[in-house]
Design a protein around this motif. Structure first.
Motif, PDB file in Angstrom:
ATOM      1  N   SER A 106      66.060  31.767  33.647  1.00  0.00           N
ATOM      2  CA  SER A 106      67.032  30.822  33.480  1.00  0.00           C
ATOM      3  C   SER A 106      66.439  29.484  33.073  1.00  0.00           C
ATOM      4  O   SER A 106      66.794  28.847  32.335  1.00  0.00           O
ATOM      5  N   ALA A 107      65.151  29.065  34.053  1.00  0.00           N
ATOM      6  CA  ALA A 107      64.482  27.899  33.931  1.00  0.00           C
ATOM      7  C   ALA A 107      64.014  27.842  32.542  1.00  0.00           C
ATOM      8  O   ALA A 107      63.980  26.951  31.856  1.00  0.00           O
ATOM      9  N   LEU A 108      63.370  28.939  32.108  1.00  0.00           N
ATOM     10  CA  LEU A 108      62.667  29.115  30.864  1.00  0.00           C
ATOM     11  C   LEU A 108      63.546  28.860  29.744  1.00  0.00           C
ATOM     12  O   LEU A 108      63.465  28.195  28.751  1.00  0.00           O
ATOM     13  N   GLU A 109      64.871  29.342  29.795  1.00  0.00           N
ATOM     14  CA  GLU A 109      65.740  29.552  28.923  1.00  0.00           C
ATOM     15  C   GLU A 109      66.407  27.907  28.783  1.00  0.00           C
ATOM     16  O   GLU A 109      66.309  27.299  27.633  1.00  0.00           O
ATOM     17  N   ALA A 110      66.362  27.244  29.742  1.00  0.00           N
ATOM     18  CA  ALA A 110      66.865  25.851  29.882  1.00  0.00           C
ATOM     19  C   ALA A 110      65.814  24.954  29.128  1.00  0.00           C
ATOM     20  O   ALA A 110      66.176  23.885  28.268  1.00  0.00           O
ATOM     21  N   ALA A 111      64.469  25.214  29.624  1.00  0.00           N
ATOM     22  CA  ALA A 111      63.428  24.231  29.083  1.00  0.00           C
ATOM     23  C   ALA A 111      63.317  24.433  27.515  1.00  0.00           C
ATOM     24  O   ALA A 111      63.069  23.461  26.784  1.00  0.00           O
ATOM     25  N   THR A 112      63.594  25.565  27.178  1.00  0.00           N
ATOM     26  CA  THR A 112      63.325  25.964  25.815  1.00  0.00           C
ATOM     27  C   THR A 112      64.416  25.564  24.887  1.00  0.00           C
ATOM     28  O   THR A 112      64.218  24.650  23.974  1.00  0.00           O
ATOM     29  N   ALA A 113      65.593  25.502  25.610  1.00  0.00           N
ATOM     30  CA  ALA A 113      66.942  24.742  24.630  1.00  0.00           C
ATOM     31  C   ALA A 113      66.614  23.208  24.566  1.00  0.00           C
ATOM     32  O   ALA A 113      66.819  22.595  23.761  1.00  0.00           O
ATOM     33  N   PHE A 114      66.094  22.671  25.933  1.00  0.00           N
ATOM     34  CA  PHE A 114      65.964  21.259  25.855  1.00  0.00           C
ATOM     35  C   PHE A 114      65.010  20.744  24.936  1.00  0.00           C
ATOM     36  O   PHE A 114      64.982  20.026  24.054  1.00  0.00           O
ATOM     37  N   VAL A 115      63.782  21.497  24.727  1.00  0.00           N
ATOM     38  CA  VAL A 115      62.521  21.213  23.943  1.00  0.00           C
ATOM     39  C   VAL A 115      63.218  21.299  22.643  1.00  0.00           C
ATOM     40  O   VAL A 115      62.610  20.494  21.537  1.00  0.00           O
ATOM     41  N   LEU A 116      63.570  22.374  22.131  1.00  0.00           N
ATOM     42  CA  LEU A 116      64.203  22.554  20.609  1.00  0.00           C
ATOM     43  C   LEU A 116      65.167  21.655  20.371  1.00  0.00           C
ATOM     44  O   LEU A 116      65.208  21.186  19.213  1.00  0.00           O
ATOM     45  N   ALA A 130      68.959  31.296  18.566  1.00  0.00           N
ATOM     46  CA  ALA A 130      67.714  31.520  18.730  1.00  0.00           C
ATOM     47  C   ALA A 130      67.509  32.100  20.224  1.00  0.00           C
ATOM     48  O   ALA A 130      66.686  32.999  20.234  1.00  0.00           O
ATOM     49  N   VAL A 131      67.781  31.739  21.041  1.00  0.00           N
ATOM     50  CA  VAL A 131      67.865  31.934  22.507  1.00  0.00           C
ATOM     51  C   VAL A 131      68.174  33.319  22.669  1.00  0.00           C
ATOM     52  O   VAL A 131      67.759  34.298  23.431  1.00  0.00           O
ATOM     53  N   GLY A 132      69.659  33.333  22.367  1.00  0.00           N
ATOM     54  CA  GLY A 132      70.361  34.534  22.343  1.00  0.00           C
ATOM     55  C   GLY A 132      69.616  35.741  21.849  1.00  0.00           C
ATOM     56  O   GLY A 132      69.668  36.879  22.429  1.00  0.00           O
ATOM     57  N   LEU A 133      69.185  35.625  20.403  1.00  0.00           N
ATOM     58  CA  LEU A 133      68.742  36.525  19.763  1.00  0.00           C
ATOM     59  C   LEU A 133      67.437  37.134  20.577  1.00  0.00           C
ATOM     60  O   LEU A 133      67.006  38.372  20.503  1.00  0.00           O
ATOM     61  N   THR A 134      66.622  35.900  20.987  1.00  0.00           N
ATOM     62  CA  THR A 134      65.152  36.370  21.973  1.00  0.00           C
ATOM     63  C   THR A 134      65.610  37.501  22.984  1.00  0.00           C
ATOM     64  O   THR A 134      64.759  38.302  22.931  1.00  0.00           O
ATOM     65  N   PHE A 135      66.792  37.106  23.587  1.00  0.00           N
ATOM     66  CA  PHE A 135      66.950  37.867  24.744  1.00  0.00           C
ATOM     67  C   PHE A 135      67.699  39.402  24.306  1.00  0.00           C
ATOM     68  O   PHE A 135      67.288  40.660  24.750  1.00  0.00           O
ATOM     69  N   VAL A 136      68.280  39.327  23.152  1.00  0.00           N
ATOM     70  CA  VAL A 136      68.986  40.546  22.642  1.00  0.00           C
ATOM     71  C   VAL A 136      67.829  41.733  21.893  1.00  0.00           C
ATOM     72  O   VAL A 136      67.710  42.682  22.139  1.00  0.00           O
ATOM     73  N   LEU A 137      67.079  40.775  21.446  1.00  0.00           N
ATOM     74  CA  LEU A 137      65.795  41.551  20.653  1.00  0.00           C
ATOM     75  C   LEU A 137      64.755  41.980  21.479  1.00  0.00           C
ATOM     76  O   LEU A 137      63.766  42.892  20.858  1.00  0.00           O
ATOM     77  N   ALA A 138      64.576  41.514  22.555  1.00  0.00           N
ATOM     78  CA  ALA A 138      63.477  41.699  23.431  1.00  0.00           C
ATOM     79  C   ALA A 138      63.406  43.346  23.533  1.00  0.00           C
ATOM     80  O   ALA A 138      62.103  43.818  23.683  1.00  0.00           O
ATOM     81  N   LEU A 139      64.435  43.651  24.305  1.00  0.00           N
ATOM     82  CA  LEU A 139      64.501  45.287  24.732  1.00  0.00           C
ATOM     83  C   LEU A 139      64.255  46.249  23.455  1.00  0.00           C
ATOM     84  O   LEU A 139      63.087  47.003  23.591  1.00  0.00           O
TER      85      LEU A 139
END
Length: 150
Positions: A106-116, A130-139
């Motif tokens: 969660s912290a990584l997700e929030a930090a990534t969104a903030f930086v972007l 972008a963040v959602g696709l990262t999680f969806v496509l990871a598996l």
């Protein structure tokens, strides 16, 4: 599943709790919160980690040497032979590690969104996609990589 919602909840709660105004102060509030959680988690790991590993290594080697000779019913290293207290301790420690992973994701997700948003000027809808696709496509990508390597 827990990790996906904590980042979105931590940001406004920490901003409110620390009375932070502005984008920079709000980001700092979330970072302070995540830093405190990381320090707490690290402290718990350090406290719970055995200081002397020799006894554990010897026990593991003994169990491994007897593994082929003993059935599961006779094996004192089998999960069934552990006391209820030890089983519960293993379960609680596993859950603590899982919660820690969720918080860090969660912290990584929030930090990534903030930086972007702040550094690159992305819109919130594009960041969410972008963040959602990262999680969806990871598996699926991980499964494909495992099939290719085996």
């Amino acid at each position: 599943p827990l990790g996906f919602g904590v980042g979105a909840l931590a940001s406004p709660l920490m901003t409110w709790a620390l009375n932070a105004t502005g984008t920079g102060a709000g980001a700092a509030a979330v970072q302070y919160f995540c830093t405190a959680l990381c320090l707490l988690f690290t402290g718990l790991v350090v406290i719970g980690f055995p200081c002397n590993m020799d006894e554990l290594v010897t026990a593991k080697e003994t169990c491994d040497a007897r593994f082929t000779e003993i059935t599961d019913e006779e094996d004192d290293c089998a999960m069934e032979s552990l006391s209820v207290g030890k089983r519960q301790a293993i379960m609680w420690q596993s859950m603590a590690v899982t919660v820690g992973r969720c918080i860090f994701v969660s912290a990584l997700e929030a930090a990534t969104a903030f930086v972007l948003e702040v550094e690159f000027g992305w819109s919130t809808s594009l960041i969410g996609m972008a963040v959602g696709l990262t999680f969806v496509l990871a598996l699926p990508l991980m499964l494909i990589a495992n099939m290719l390597t085996s």
